[in-house]
Design an enzyme around this catalytic site. Structure first.
Site, PDB file in Angstrom:
ATOM      1  N   ASP A  57       0.816  -1.211   0.000  1.00 33.13           N
ATOM      2  CA  ASP A  57       0.000   0.000   0.000  1.00 33.13           C
ATOM      3  C   ASP A  57       0.859   1.275   0.000  1.00 33.13           C
ATOM      4  OD1 ASP A  57      -2.730   1.109   0.371  1.00 33.13           O
ATOM      5  OD2 ASP A  57      -1.897   1.861   2.257  1.00 33.13           O
ATOM      6  N   GLU A 101       1.898  -0.037  -4.930  1.00 36.34           N
ATOM      7  CA  GLU A 101       0.857   0.887  -5.387  1.00 36.34           C
ATOM      8  C   GLU A 101       1.428   2.299  -5.507  1.00 36.34           C
ATOM      9  OE1 GLU A 101      -3.344   2.805  -3.783  1.00 36.34           O
ATOM     10  OE2 GLU A 101      -1.658   2.495  -2.442  1.00 36.34           O
TER      11      GLU A 101
END
Ligand code: CA
Length: 581
Positions: free
Chosen positions: A295, A324
């Protein structure tokens, strides 16, 4: 393990005043560290080649007396663990929001020790979905043709509200009791593996939840960025590699908090860095994982990411993990920067094998919705892929049409079934590893904010009127979409050109984009007509790739095509062909 050291964090009132001891063959205390909070102790253990699995006590002594005796265990490692294969271009990843997929155990919807209680009427509340719900529907997932499941995070999120999404970790070593427990998570992984499905863990190393137990008693004054006080990140991703930027502006991005309820971790603290590295490795081993999704990747300390990714790669050279990076505008170099093997302007070294291909996602939507002209339309996709030379390994990028943070793909494409089928056809045949968000197979729509994007999957709850797992009371357009995707996914599973083949493509001509996937003698041909009218395509231009091949069969319709004739393609349609000699 490749690394034979282990650091233990010990928390307790004035624990720093007590001396730890242990006696176990092959395990020695190498060093003990004390930080500025006396309630923490960090114990460096040194293991040896001969260390065997087993239990021992860590004894804490004061004035010659045993004050605390803590049982610790060295677990046995599974054979072949270091060589585990990560997810690959042969796979398709199914992204599931666990709270919203299926409620396999209504008894855990409310847990006395955890703050937020269930409320299915609140779009931002907890709806009761859990790990058991996913285990119950592994057959559906396998039959659809998915071979990997990426779950949005399932670690404990004991926040007062808005905790269902899982991105506010309050315990790095425990699955949230409303989703199940560590043993059930391991069971999911074991059962999934038996059906040919790998589990990808969503990990957040950038921040924690504001209710994390660390926040009540920080291990050191520099554990949390901005001295433990909320200061919002600038969210300006571009500063990371901006040649004209100042240090303070870089820090405003990486040291700011994502939001008020997500304190930003200072990974420059070596004890915190070690904690995050060990925790990542522990979950790979414990839950037998096949991948990570990382993330808020660029929000972290760059040097930490280099070390962290290097450590994971050293332990598991074939494991795969995907970062990400979602820049505001299509920023291909900013994405490539983080991928292992990419050339970097500052010799930055990353060992992260994969990145989420957000530039491709943006181009896909723009292309299908855009008008055909020399600088818009299907050429948007061609131009993004033609820029793949900046990536260390473009075949290992994760490609997707939508995810949990954006409007449902069917809504992004104006509820247009033709555009939906084009998008799915392209995502599943271009280079990369496709990822599909749950509910995409039944064209779920969205019109609102985050809670709305992550709607309950029909059939996941007792009393649901329609059931997408069984097809009961499912509207015809939804079941058509589901069959379409199932056909493509199951074909893809057995296609070597897709799994291993290289991509060959032609610049679009008159709104038609043609590309191939080639492996040995096997060839897949994809023709995309992005015009609002039918076209007839002369294939002479492609004979250099088609070679002597004369016939092809459509993967979806099973129709046969003669490649020496022109091919007619309906408006807004992609045709996928297995080319035959
Ligand atoms: Ca439940």
């Amino acid at each position: 393990m490749a690394d034979n050291t282990l650091q233990l964090m010990v928390h307790g009132k004035n624990i720093a005043n007590i001396e730890p001891e242990l006696s176990y063959p092959g395990v020695a205390i190498n060093r003990v560290h004390r930080l500025d909070n006396p309630n923490y102790l960090f114990i460096d253990l040194l293991l040896s080649e001969t260390t065997v699995p087993g239990k021992f006590d860590i004894v804490f002594k004061g004035s010659g007396q045993t004050l605390i005796s803590y049982p610790y265990e060295i677990l046995k490692r599974d054979a072949g663990s270091a060589e585990r294969q990560g997810f690959s271009p042969a796979d398709v990843i199914y992204l599931v929001t666990p709270d919203r997929y299926a409620n396999g155990n209504p008894d855990n919807d409310s847990v006395p020790s955890l703050k937020e209680k269930p409320n299915r009427r609140n779009k931002d509340g907890r709806h009761g979905g859990d790990i058991q719900g996913i285990i119950d529907h592994l057959d559906y997932i396998a039959e659809m043709g998915f071979t990997q499941v990426w779950l949005n995070p399932v670690l404990e999120n004991d926040q007062k509200k808005y905790s269902y999404h899982g991105y506010s970790t309050t315990d790095y070593y425990n699955i949230d009791a409303r989703f199940g427990n560590n043993v059930l998570y391991k069971k999911l992984s074991d059962q999934a593996k038996k059906k040919g499905i790998g589990i990808i863990k969503d990990i957040i190393l950038n921040h924690i939840g504001s209710e994390h137990w660390w926040m009540m008693d920080l291990p050191s004054s520099d554990w949390i960025n901005n001295k433990g006080k909320f200061e919002r990140s600038s969210h300006v991703h571009e500063v990371v590699n901006d040649p004209y930027i100042t240090e303070s502006q870089k820090n405003a991005f990486t040291d700011g908090w994502f939001v008020r309820t997500m304190p930003d971790l200072n990974q420059r603290n070596p004890f915190l860095a070690t904690y995050l590295i060990q925790c990542s490795i522990w979950w790979i081993e414990f839950a037998d994982l096949s991948g990570f999704r990382v993330d808020t990747y660029p929000y972290m300390d760059k040097e930490f990411l280099s070390i962290w990714s290097g450590r994971i790669h050293d332990e598991y050279p074939n494991f795969n993990f995907v970062g990400e990076e979602w820049p505001v505008v299509t920023n291909i170099p900013a994405t490539a920067y983080w991928q292992a093997g990419s050339k970097t302007h500052d010799n930055y070294k990353s060992s992260t094998p994969s990145m989420m291909d957000f530039p491709f996602q943006t181009a896909l939507i723009n292309a299908l919705k855009g008008k055909e002209s020399w600088n818009s339309g299907i050429g948007d996709i061609y131009r993004v892929i033609a820029t793949d030379f900046v990536y260390g390994d473009p075949y290992n990028l994760v490609v997707f049409a939508g995810n949990h943070d954006m409007q449902r793909i069917y809504s992004q494409l104006n509820d247009d079934m033709d555009l939906y089928k084009m998008a799915m056809s392209i995502v599943l045949t271009t280079r990369g590893i496709p990822q599909i968000y749950y509910g995409t197979e039944i064209i779920l729509k969205s019109t609102g904010d985050h809670g709305e994007l992550r709607k309950d999957f029909p059939g996941g709850w007792q009393g649901d009127r329609a059931n997408a797992f069984t097809g009961k009371s499912l509207a015809k357009d939804k079941s058509d979409a589901q069959i379409f995707l199932k056909t493509l996914l199951n074909w893809r599973k057995n296609s070597l050109p897709i799994a291993k083949g290289r991509l060959i493509h032609y610049p679009p001509k008159d709104g038609v984009y043609v590309y191939f996937r080639s492996h040995g003698d096997e060839l897949v041909m994809v023709l995309v007509n992005n015009n609002s009218n039918p076209v007839s395509v002369d294939l002479k231009r492609f004979y250099e790739v088609l070679d002597k091949r004369k016939k092809a069969r459509s993967v979806v319709s099973s129709l046969d095509y003669d490649l020496r004739e022109k091919i007619s393609i309906k408006e807004k349609t992609a045709i996928i062909l297995d080319v035959i000699f």
